[in-house]
Every structure is written in C-alpha cells, then in structure tokens.
Design an enzyme around this catalytic site. Structure first.
Site, PDB file in Angstrom:
ATOM      1  CG  HIS A   1       1.643  -0.116  21.727  1.00 28.64           C
ATOM      2  ND1 HIS A   1       2.585  -0.973  22.246  1.00 28.64           N
ATOM      3  CD2 HIS A   1       1.792   1.069  22.396  1.00 28.64           C
ATOM      4  CE1 HIS A   1       3.290  -0.358  23.181  1.00 28.64           C
ATOM      5  NE2 HIS A   1       2.818   0.887  23.302  1.00 28.64           N
TER       6      HIS A   1
ATOM      7  CB  CYS B   1       1.482   3.472  25.082  1.00 28.31           C
ATOM      8  SG  CYS B   1       1.858   4.802  23.921  1.00 28.31           S
TER       9      CYS B   1
END
Length: 220
Positions: free
Chosen positions: A101, A117
């Site tokens: 992301h 992440c």
C-alpha cells in the site's frame, strides 16, 4: 456447397484465432509477478523474466516482520486512505491481513518501520496498481526474523508468523506434523511439538524454545 465449406473454414479460423489470442493474453498475464527483496527494501515487477519496474519500499520491524514466502494478490482497493495511502493490494497471507500500500509518510520509505505490510510512495503504488491484476504471484524474500538482532523468539499456542512457518515445515518434514503449513501455531502444531519433544526426551511443554530450534536444525 463450396460457399458453406469456405464459410465453415473462416469460422473455424476465427475461433482458433480467438483462442490463440486469449491464450497468449493469459500467458502474458501469468508471466507478470512481483518480487520483494527485504534485505534491500526493493520491489520488482517481473515480466517474461525481465524487470519492468523497480521501486523502493518500507518493510516490517523486528517486532512485526514482513511475511516471507509466496503469496498472491487477492484484492485491490483505492479507498483505504490515511496511513495506507492511495492504493491497497491485499495478499493472501494466512496468518493475518497484509498488503502492499501507499503511505502518508514518504520520508520513511527505505526504512523498516511498518507493521509487516509493504509500504510504497503513493505515486509508485498507483503505477503498480495499474499493471498488477488480482491473482498475481508475489514472492517475498528476506530475513525470517525481520531486520534487527535476528532473535528466534519462543513460540507457543497462538503465535503467528514466519518462525511458525519454519517450525511447521520442519516438523512436517520429520513426520510429526500433519496439518497445513500456514504460520498459525494452533492445537495441531502444539500436538506435533509435543510428539517431537517426547521423541527427543525433552520436557513436554508444547512450546518452542532455543533447545527445540537447535534440535529441529533451525539454529546451531
């Protein structure tokens, strides 16, 4: 009669052309994959064995390492916002919600600061978003324990992550574990550890400590 034969031949050729084109398109899509190097904090897009994109990233801390392994992009979204930036590509990591992301802190790209992440600059993840379809394979390489001291933590019922995957794989290879290698230290994993401990005349705790890592061949 000749007209019918010619027409049938044309239809046949059109069908074959359609399937050939579809197959080539599918083959081309299958050849696109993502490789993530956590040692250098870089993400590569590979197509036909050639690097077509290269981006700097941020990955997880030692406390929250980025998952290691082979995964797939299972969802794409443009609406996460905030610390997740302008785009989200979710991965099918079995022990938690992880993805690629954007970020609202681009100055931290290149550092190990995420909760596991893979962070990218917004402009980079927007570019990635346009060329990566759902189902794309993502191969993540790097230190199992995350960047830091490289400590092998004690594991017990409820533990999750890369170290659990290593333990499950080794126990499975030795014939003690019969379940799915999914990075989740569940009751089946605990039972397998107890079988291993009993076989090696260790205290039957169902947990993993340094002595178990050593006997499993994961530490020297």
């Amino acid at each position: 009669m000749k007209i019918k034969i010619v027409a049938a031949g044309i239809i046949f050729l059109m069908i074959m052309l359609f399937y050939a084109t579809s197959f080539q398109a599918a083959e081309k899509r299958e050849m696109v994959e993502i490789k993530v190097n956590l040692w250098s904090n870089e993400l590569f897009v590979i197509q036909n064995n050639q690097v077509i994109r290269r981006y700097p990233i941020s990955s997880g801390t030692e406390e929250n390492p980025t998952p290691i392994g082979i995964f797939k992009v299972t969802e794409k979204s443009q609406s996460w916002g905030g610390g997740f930036g302008t785009r989200w590509l979710g991965l099918d990591v079995p022990w938690g919600q992880y993805g690629i992301h954007g970020t609202n802190k681009p100055q931290l790209i290149g550092k190990n600061v995420s909760s596991g992440c893979i962070r990218m600059r917004n402009e980079d993840v927007e570019d990635l978003f346009t060329i990566i379809p759902e189902g794309t394979v993502v191969r993540i390489y790097g230190p199992v324990t995350g960047r830091g001291k490289g400590e092998y933590r004690n594991l017990s019922l409820g533990s999750k992550g890369n170290l659990v995957v290593l333990v499950q794989e080794r126990l499975k290879g030795l014939g003690f574990y019969y379940g799915r290698v999914d990075g989740i230290y569940d009751e089946e994993t605990q039972k397998a550890v107890k079988r291993f401990q009993k076989k090696n005349r260790l205290p039957i705790t169902g947990g993993i400590m340094i002595r178990e890592y050593i006997l499993l061949g994961l530490l020297e």
